[in-house]
Design a protein around this motif. Structure first.
Motif, short mmCIF file in Angstrom:
data_model
loop_
_atom_site.label_atom_id
_atom_site.label_comp_id
_atom_site.label_asym_id
_atom_site.label_seq_id
_atom_site.Cartn_x
_atom_site.Cartn_y
_atom_site.Cartn_z
N ARG A 1 0.81 -1.21 0.00
CA ARG A 1 0.00 0.00 0.00
C ARG A 1 0.84 1.26 0.00
O ARG A 1 0.36 2.32 -0.37
N ASP A 2 2.10 1.15 0.45
CA ASP A 2 2.96 2.32 0.52
C ASP A 2 4.41 1.86 0.53
O ASP A 2 4.70 0.66 0.40
N VAL A 3 5.33 2.82 0.68
CA VAL A 3 6.75 2.50 0.63
C VAL A 3 7.17 1.62 1.81
O VAL A 3 8.05 0.76 1.66
N CYS A 4 6.55 1.79 2.95
CA CYS A 4 6.88 0.94 4.10
C CYS A 4 6.51 -0.51 3.83
O CYS A 4 7.29 -1.43 4.13
N ASP A 5 5.34 -0.74 3.26
CA ASP A 5 4.95 -2.09 2.86
C ASP A 5 5.93 -2.65 1.84
O ASP A 5 6.30 -3.83 1.89
N LEU A 6 6.35 -1.79 0.90
CA LEU A 6 7.27 -2.24 -0.14
C LEU A 6 8.60 -2.68 0.46
O LEU A 6 9.17 -3.69 0.05
N ARG A 7 9.10 -1.92 1.43
CA ARG A 7 10.37 -2.29 2.06
C ARG A 7 10.29 -3.68 2.68
O ARG A 7 11.21 -4.49 2.54
N ARG A 8 9.19 -3.95 3.38
CA ARG A 8 9.03 -5.28 3.98
C ARG A 8 8.91 -6.37 2.91
O ARG A 8 9.47 -7.46 3.06
N ALA A 9 8.20 -6.07 1.84
CA ALA A 9 8.03 -7.06 0.76
C ALA A 9 9.37 -7.37 0.09
O ALA A 9 9.66 -8.54 -0.22
N MET A 10 10.21 -6.35 -0.11
CA MET A 10 11.51 -6.57 -0.73
C MET A 10 12.40 -7.38 0.19
O MET A 10 13.14 -8.29 -0.27
N HIS A 11 12.37 -7.11 1.49
CA HIS A 11 13.16 -7.90 2.44
C HIS A 11 12.74 -9.36 2.41
O HIS A 11 13.58 -10.27 2.51
N THR A 12 11.42 -9.60 2.25
CA THR A 12 10.94 -10.98 2.17
C THR A 12 11.48 -11.68 0.93
O THR A 12 11.90 -12.83 1.00
N LEU A 13 11.48 -10.98 -0.22
CA LEU A 13 12.02 -11.56 -1.44
C LEU A 13 13.51 -11.85 -1.30
O LEU A 13 13.99 -12.93 -1.67
N PHE A 14 14.28 -10.89 -0.76
CA PHE A 14 15.71 -11.10 -0.63
C PHE A 14 16.01 -12.24 0.34
O PHE A 14 16.95 -13.04 0.11
N ALA A 15 15.22 -12.35 1.41
CA ALA A 15 15.43 -13.44 2.35
C ALA A 15 15.15 -14.79 1.71
O ALA A 15 15.88 -15.77 1.92
N ALA A 16 14.10 -14.86 0.91
CA ALA A 16 13.77 -16.12 0.23
C ALA A 16 14.86 -16.50 -0.76
O ALA A 16 15.20 -17.70 -0.89
N ALA A 17 15.46 -15.53 -1.43
CA ALA A 17 16.52 -15.82 -2.39
C ALA A 17 17.79 -16.28 -1.70
O ALA A 17 18.59 -17.02 -2.29
N GLY A 18 17.98 -15.88 -0.44
CA GLY A 18 19.21 -16.23 0.27
C GLY A 18 19.15 -17.56 1.00
O GLY A 18 20.14 -17.99 1.60
#
Length: 217
Positions: A199-216
């Motif tokens: 919904r906003d940049v704060c949500d986006l930051r959490r979503a990107m961290h989730t993607l990076f964690a899954a990739a690692g």
């Protein structure tokens, strides 16, 4: 080129253009006659990548000047969504800028998801993506400061991951991130969906961290 544009709740496209432009002069001369027009919109990726055009859209319909009774409402809508200094040029005895209305009758889109026709009613009911005003800055930041982590997302692609040697973030919206991988003379795009719409940049930051964690993992 319009200085600004927006879509009304009824699905009409409001364009702010110079009073000396060909579109403004033609619409003024046409008066109540049917003046057909087509708007072509080209979506260019804001990052350096081969084949930067992400899509094109064509909106065809009938062009008129915004009527006097509607001028205030349309100007307020433009000011809310696209606050540009040229809106001041709407006032005065001979305004330097005018508003035109395109009553949309047909829409065609050719983008990263494919080519299709869009119902004008769908345009009227659509809501702006919450990332639309931040996408350019965010993609450029990811490409400049986090390209290694973007490349790490290839780990989520399974057998295809060996095909990509470089990675550039290409598109971003509330539902996910699209990345272009290139290497060995070939390229492909991959879409990485977020766990939930942001919904906003704060949500986006959490979503990107989730993607990076899954990739690692």
């Amino acid at each position: 080129m319009p200085v600004a544009r927006t879509v009304t709740p009824d699905g009409d496209v409001i364009l702010l253009v110079s009073g000396e432009s060909a579109a403004a002069r033609t619409a003024a001369y046409a008066q109540d006659d049917d003046l057909t027009a087509v708007i072509e919109i080209t979506d260019v990726a804001p990052v350096s990548v081969p084949h930067r055009i992400r899509g094109r859209a064509w909106l065809a319909g009938w062009l008129t000047q915004v009527r006097r009774d509607d001028r205030a409402a349309c100007a307020a809508l433009l000011a809310q969504r696209r606050p540009v200094g040229e809106l001041l040029g709407l006032h005065g005895g001979r305004p330097s800028f005018v508003m035109l209305r395109l009553e949309v009758g047909e829409i065609s889109v050719d983008d990263l998801w494919g080519a299709e026709h869009v119902d004008p009613e769908d345009l009227a009911s659509a809501e702006p993506d919450p990332m639309v005003n931040h996408e350019t800055e965010l993609l450029q930041h990811l490409a400049a400061a986090h390209r290694d982590r973007i490349a790490d997302l290839s780990a989520l692609l399974g057998p295809r991951q060996s095909a990509g040697t470089t990675a550039v973030p290409l598109a971003l919206d509330r539902l996910g991130l699209r990345v272009r991988f290139t290497g060995d003379g070939s390229s492909f795009d991959a879409r990485f969906d977020f766990p939930a719409p942001v919904r906003d940049v704060c949500d986006l930051r959490r979503a990107m961290h989730t993607l990076f964690a899954a990739a690692g993992r």
